[in-house]
Structures are given as C-alpha cells and as structure tokens.
Design an enzyme around this catalytic site. Structure first.
Site, PDB file in Angstrom:
ATOM      1  N   LYS A  12      13.817 -24.153  -4.203  1.00  0.00           N
ATOM      2  CA  LYS A  12      14.770 -23.073  -4.437  1.00  0.00           C
ATOM      3  C   LYS A  12      13.993 -21.798  -4.713  1.00  0.00           C
ATOM      4  O   LYS A  12      13.212 -21.727  -5.672  1.00  0.00           O
ATOM      5  CB  LYS A  12      15.662 -23.398  -5.637  1.00  0.00           C
ATOM      6  CG  LYS A  12      16.956 -22.604  -5.665  1.00  0.00           C
ATOM      7  CD  LYS A  12      17.895 -23.042  -4.552  1.00  0.00           C
ATOM      8  CE  LYS A  12      19.321 -22.575  -4.812  1.00  0.00           C
ATOM      9  NZ  LYS A  12      20.222 -23.044  -3.729  1.00  0.00           N
ATOM     10  N   THR A  57      18.087 -28.511  -3.977  1.00  0.00           N
ATOM     11  CA  THR A  57      17.634 -27.206  -4.456  1.00  0.00           C
ATOM     12  C   THR A  57      18.619 -26.629  -5.466  1.00  0.00           C
ATOM     13  O   THR A  57      18.225 -25.855  -6.341  1.00  0.00           O
ATOM     14  CB  THR A  57      17.441 -26.234  -3.282  1.00  0.00           C
ATOM     15  OG1 THR A  57      18.678 -25.960  -2.647  1.00  0.00           O
ATOM     16  CG2 THR A  57      16.454 -26.807  -2.263  1.00  0.00           C
ATOM     17  N   ARG A 172     -12.885  13.136  -4.550  1.00  0.00           N
ATOM     18  CA  ARG A 172     -11.563  12.860  -3.992  1.00  0.00           C
ATOM     19  C   ARG A 172     -10.702  12.173  -5.041  1.00  0.00           C
ATOM     20  O   ARG A 172     -11.193  11.659  -6.056  1.00  0.00           O
ATOM     21  CB  ARG A 172     -11.663  11.959  -2.758  1.00  0.00           C
ATOM     22  CG  ARG A 172     -12.169  10.554  -3.057  1.00  0.00           C
ATOM     23  CD  ARG A 172     -12.027   9.626  -1.868  1.00  0.00           C
ATOM     24  NE  ARG A 172     -12.499   8.270  -2.190  1.00  0.00           N
ATOM     25  CZ  ARG A 172     -12.325   7.206  -1.406  1.00  0.00           C
ATOM     26  NH1 ARG A 172     -11.693   7.337  -0.237  1.00  0.00           N
ATOM     27  NH2 ARG A 172     -12.771   6.014  -1.777  1.00  0.00           N
ATOM     28  N   GLN A 215     -13.890  -0.544  -2.225  1.00  0.00           N
ATOM     29  CA  GLN A 215     -14.469  -1.888  -2.296  1.00  0.00           C
ATOM     30  C   GLN A 215     -15.331  -2.045  -3.546  1.00  0.00           C
ATOM     31  O   GLN A 215     -15.271  -3.075  -4.231  1.00  0.00           O
ATOM     32  CB  GLN A 215     -15.306  -2.184  -1.043  1.00  0.00           C
ATOM     33  CG  GLN A 215     -14.497  -2.387   0.225  1.00  0.00           C
ATOM     34  CD  GLN A 215     -14.284  -1.116   1.006  1.00  0.00           C
ATOM     35  OE1 GLN A 215     -14.232  -0.020   0.431  1.00  0.00           O
ATOM     36  NE2 GLN A 215     -14.152  -1.235   2.322  1.00  0.00           N
ATOM     37  N   HIS A 243      -3.757   7.201   0.057  1.00  0.00           N
ATOM     38  CA  HIS A 243      -4.522   8.379   0.454  1.00  0.00           C
ATOM     39  C   HIS A 243      -3.882   9.664  -0.053  1.00  0.00           C
ATOM     40  O   HIS A 243      -2.664   9.855   0.014  1.00  0.00           O
ATOM     41  CB  HIS A 243      -4.620   8.450   1.982  1.00  0.00           C
ATOM     42  CG  HIS A 243      -5.329   7.282   2.584  1.00  0.00           C
ATOM     43  ND1 HIS A 243      -6.650   7.004   2.365  1.00  0.00           N
ATOM     44  CD2 HIS A 243      -4.885   6.294   3.427  1.00  0.00           C
ATOM     45  CE1 HIS A 243      -7.007   5.924   3.029  1.00  0.00           C
ATOM     46  NE2 HIS A 243      -5.949   5.471   3.678  1.00  0.00           N
TER      47      HIS A 243
END
Length: 288
Positions: A12, A57, A172, A215, A243
């Site tokens: 479920k 379920t 940035r 990363q 971005h």
C-alpha cells in the site's frame, strides 16, 4: 525456453496518517506519508490467482492507522521498524517488509494547539526487516533541503570544446536542493538525535566549504556526516545545481558586480554521489 516469475513485492503506497498527541491542553502533531511493500511466498497469486498468501493492501493501510493509535508516532524510524517487524512476524507467507516513510513538519504558532506548515524540506526513512531476529536495515534522510551560498564558490578549469559557452568564474552563487540518505550500522540508534546531528553536519559542511565544484561540496558534506556520526556508514546524495546567472545590465548603462542574478529553474546540472566508510557492511536491500 522456460519463463519464470522473478522478484516481486506488493503493498500500500502513500498512506497519509496524521497523529495528534494530547499532553493535557498542549498538542503535538506527526504528519506522515507511509508506504508498505511486502514479499515472500507469492508465486501462486501471480501464477494462478490464488490469494491465500495475500495480506490485502487495505489491511496494510488499516495497520498503519491502528499502530498510530496503539503505539503513537515517536521517532520515525522506530515506527517503521514496528510496522515492518509486525508484517513479517504475524504472517507466515511474508518474509520481508520494506516500509518507506516521509514526515512533513508543522511548526507551533502561539498557543498550545495551533500550527503552521513548515517549509519544503521532508524527513525520510526506509526500513527493511525479515522479522524479529532477522536481517534489518535502516536508512534515514531528507529531501528538498534548499541551501544557498551567495559567495565562496568558484567553477573553472573545466573541459572546453567547440560547444562550450559557459564562462569560468571565481565568484558565483551556489544553490541546491539536497536529497540525502544515510545508512545506519544497526537498528538501535537514537533516531531523532542522530537525524538532527546528521542534518546539522551536512549544513555545516555546505556553509564552511569553499567550493570549487558542487561535486567537491557533495563529498565534503557526506564526509562530515560520517566523521561526526559513528553510527552511520554510508551517505548518498542527489544535488541539482540551482543555477543563478548574472544579468547583463550593460544595455542600461549599469555595472553588475555580482549583485543581480537570474534564477533559472531548468535545465539544471544534477550531481549525485555516495560517500562511505571503508568498513561499511554490505546491505544490498537497504537502498531498494
């Protein structure tokens, strides 16, 4: 050529349960989305339609509600373990249970019983159990934890070819919506304490890492959580790069010294990775 039944499970999905706990006149709310998925001796229901081994379920849904009443909802992972163990221990045809949980935050307003829904961040947990005394695993985590550094992030030195238009930058905005899952070594952690500490470790690493790439930041976050929380052995993360592009204001006779940005929602870079200890035990079902 023989045709055979492969791995299967059923359950479920998305059982929405809200538990109000009344401590005198003061109330507490736990708001969950629960998924139950069971596997075991299920060949006949697929091959012949014989339902003798099937716990419906609808019964699974009712069990979630009944356990919310009987046991309350304390720590998210513990509630998942209670459910998973119950389904395996109570049904001879069920050999493995996977319980997936999401929790939505409600913050208290003034007064004992008024709340405002929290932000987009969702706490998560995935529990696997073969029943009491059997193999078990717990993965905690979160999703949609949106974070931003307005400076302290660079991106340069990347491969450039005939289709590259992105300009290198030494300053940035770095923003992402973190989805993170961390695997526990056992099933006896202080779940709420562990969750809060792991979350704080991720946030601290994001805030204090001078980033040369998303990363690098991902790895630093996973490493910090593992260094600070010995009950954890593996962290998996998915981090879209939200971005922010500098707006060209020269047509208006204005400079733009990293002050005005266009926030683009798509397309976006998607960074995913795993950080783990070298002694992390194998747990192939923990992530599935």
């Amino acid at each position: 050529m023989a045709i055979v039944l492969g791995p299967n499970r059923y359950g479920k999905a998305e059982v929405r349960v809200v538990r109000v706990t009344r401590d005198g006149g003061t109330h507490r709310i736990r708001d969950l989305n629960v998924g139950v998925f069971l596997s075991g001796d299920m060949d006949e229901v697929h091959l012949t339609g014989d339902n003798a081994a099937v716990l419906t379920t609808d019964t699974q849904k009712n069990t979630v509600f009944a356990f919310a009443k009987k046991y309350g909802i304390g720590e998210l992972e513990e509630f998942g373990l209670l459910l998973a163990r119950h389904f395996v221990d109570s049904q001879p045809t069920i050999h493995h249970a996977r319980v997936q949980l999401e929790e939505y935050a409600w913050d208290r307003i003034t007064g004992p019983h008024s709340f405002v829904k929290g932000g987009t961040e969702v706490r998560t947990a995935v529990v696997h159990s073969d029943g009491s005394g059997g193999a078990e695993s717990v993965v905690s985590g979160l999703k949609d934890l949106t974070v931003l550094n307005s400076t302290g992030s660079e991106f340069h030195g990347f491969v450039e070819d005939e289709f590259t238009t992105l300009e290198p930058t030494n300053d940035r905005i770095l923003a992402t919506a973190v989805t993170a899952q961390w695997r526990h070594r056992g099933t006896d952690s202080k779940w709420d304490e562990s969750y809060a500490a792991a979350r704080n470790a991720l946030l601290d690493a994001f805030a204090t890492t001078h980033s040369l790439s998303l990363q690098q930041t991902l790895y630093a976050m996973g490493r910090r959580a593992l260094e600070e929380r010995p009950e954890l052995c593996e962290v998996r993360m998915s981090m879209p790069n939200k971005h922010h592009f500098l707006v060209d204001l020269e047509p208006f006779g204005m400079d733009n010294d990293n002050e005005v940005y266009f926030a683009a929602d798509r397309p976006y870079g998607l960074i995913e990775g795993t950080v783990l200890t070298d002694d992390a035990p194998d747990a192939p079902s923990a992530w599935n």
